[in-house]
Design a protein around this motif. Structure first.
Motif, PDB file in Angstrom:
ATOM      1  N   SER A  19       0.829  -1.206   0.000  1.00 36.59           N
ATOM      2  CA  SER A  19       0.000   0.000   0.000  1.00 36.59           C
ATOM      3  C   SER A  19       0.863   1.255   0.000  1.00 36.59           C
ATOM      4  CB  SER A  19      -0.915   0.019   1.229  1.00 36.59           C
ATOM      5  OG  SER A  19      -1.758  -1.079   1.244  1.00 36.59           O
ATOM      6  N   VAL A  22       2.794   1.655  -3.460  1.00 37.70           N
ATOM      7  CA  VAL A  22       1.974   2.174  -4.557  1.00 37.70           C
ATOM      8  C   VAL A  22       1.803   3.693  -4.438  1.00 37.70           C
ATOM      9  CG1 VAL A  22      -0.387   2.132  -5.469  1.00 37.70           C
ATOM     10  CG2 VAL A  22       0.776   0.003  -4.965  1.00 37.70           C
ATOM     11  N   GLN A  23       1.862   4.225  -3.240  1.00 32.32           N
ATOM     12  CA  GLN A  23       1.646   5.651  -3.007  1.00 32.32           C
ATOM     13  C   GLN A  23       2.905   6.510  -3.167  1.00 32.32           C
ATOM     14  OE1 GLN A  23      -1.585   6.403  -2.550  1.00 32.32           O
ATOM     15  NE2 GLN A  23      -1.864   4.199  -2.641  1.00 32.32           N
ATOM     16  N   ASN A  38      -6.644   5.943  -0.190  1.00 38.50           N
ATOM     17  CA  ASN A  38      -5.937   5.144  -1.177  1.00 38.50           C
ATOM     18  C   ASN A  38      -5.166   4.003  -0.512  1.00 38.50           C
ATOM     19  OD1 ASN A  38      -5.077   4.409  -3.704  1.00 38.50           O
ATOM     20  ND2 ASN A  38      -4.338   6.437  -4.244  1.00 38.50           N
ATOM     21  N   VAL A  42      -5.949  -0.105  -1.298  1.00 42.79           N
ATOM     22  CA  VAL A  42      -4.927  -1.089  -1.685  1.00 42.79           C
ATOM     23  C   VAL A  42      -4.838  -2.185  -0.627  1.00 42.79           C
ATOM     24  CG1 VAL A  42      -2.474  -1.428  -2.177  1.00 42.79           C
ATOM     25  CG2 VAL A  42      -3.636   0.610  -3.025  1.00 42.79           C
ATOM     26  N   THR A  45      -7.857  -4.451  -0.902  1.00 37.92           N
ATOM     27  CA  THR A  45      -7.756  -5.295  -2.097  1.00 37.92           C
ATOM     28  C   THR A  45      -6.904  -6.524  -1.821  1.00 37.92           C
ATOM     29  OG1 THR A  45      -7.979  -3.369  -3.538  1.00 37.92           O
ATOM     30  CG2 THR A  45      -7.000  -5.339  -4.494  1.00 37.92           C
ATOM     31  N   GLU A 121      -4.138   3.753 -11.159  1.00 38.17           N
ATOM     32  CA  GLU A 121      -3.940   3.039  -9.898  1.00 38.17           C
ATOM     33  C   GLU A 121      -5.242   2.967  -9.108  1.00 38.17           C
ATOM     34  OE1 GLU A 121      -3.503   3.207  -5.593  1.00 38.17           O
ATOM     35  OE2 GLU A 121      -3.584   5.041  -6.777  1.00 38.17           O
ATOM     36  N   PHE A 125      -7.153  -0.657  -8.390  1.00 39.20           N
ATOM     37  CA  PHE A 125      -7.328  -1.181  -7.044  1.00 39.20           C
ATOM     38  C   PHE A 125      -8.767  -1.082  -6.565  1.00 39.20           C
ATOM     39  CE2 PHE A 125      -2.697  -0.795  -6.908  1.00 39.20           C
ATOM     40  CZ  PHE A 125      -2.398  -2.047  -6.415  1.00 39.20           C
ATOM     41  N   SER A 129     -10.687  -4.320  -5.519  1.00 42.17           N
ATOM     42  CA  SER A 129     -11.265  -4.443  -4.184  1.00 42.17           C
ATOM     43  C   SER A 129     -12.747  -4.788  -4.260  1.00 42.17           C
ATOM     44  CB  SER A 129     -11.049  -3.175  -3.368  1.00 42.17           C
ATOM     45  OG  SER A 129     -11.781  -2.107  -3.912  1.00 42.17           O
TER      46      SER A 129
END
Length: 157
Positions: A19, A22-23, A38, A42, A45, A121, A125, A129
């Motif tokens: 998580s 990805v950020q 966000n 993630v 998910t 993104e 996700f 999810s």
């Protein structure tokens, strides 16, 4: 039993690290305003897909009330993620970069690339999810059905 707990903790740590990973493009450019939603999307998910595939291995799913709680929580998560998806897609469609990231040093090309990344993104996700939550809830419902069937068959004998 201890290996199942270690595996579960390992997957939770992996989900948190993924998580954050990805950020990182958003964090490099400034203050990202949708960081926590966000991160949650993630994380949800990864954990929901993992819990769907390894449903019977996870020891927490043996408790009926915990499964009820997870089922209801998943419904609320589904609605929350749908709300966040609608909000962020509205911001991206209006090209309001200042509502996404507060930054002094981002160029126009970087802003466009970053908006494309955020859009891709977030969509990837969010849809993942949704699928993970639906599959997870189906697994929970099927476990209730299986337990009810076993109890009914025991009464017949």
């Amino acid at each position: 039993m201890k290996t199942a707990w270690i595996k579960t903790i390992g997957w939770l740590v992996f989900a948190m690290i993924a998580s954050i990973a990805v950020q990182t493009p958003m964090l490099w450019h400034g203050e990202y305003h949708f960081l926590l939603p966000n991160l949650l999307i993630v994380f949800v998910t990864i954990t929901s897909i993992r819990n769907s595939f390894e449903f019977y291995i996870i020891g927490l799913h043996k408790n009926k009330w915990l499964r009820y709680t997870l089922f209801v929580l998943n419904i609320f998560l589904f609605i929350y993620i749908l709300n966040r998806l609608e909000l962020i897609l509205g911001v991206i469609d209006s090209m309001a970069m200042d509502q996404l990231i507060t930054s002094d040093s981002i160029s126009l090309n970087e802003a466009v690339d970053l908006m494309k990344y955020i859009n891709t993104e977030f969509l990837l996700f969010s849809v993942s999810s949704f699928v993970g939550i639906i599959i997870y809830n189906i697994r929970i419902l099927s476990s209730f059905w299986k337990k009810a069937t076993i109890k009914r068959e025991r009464k017949l004998l």
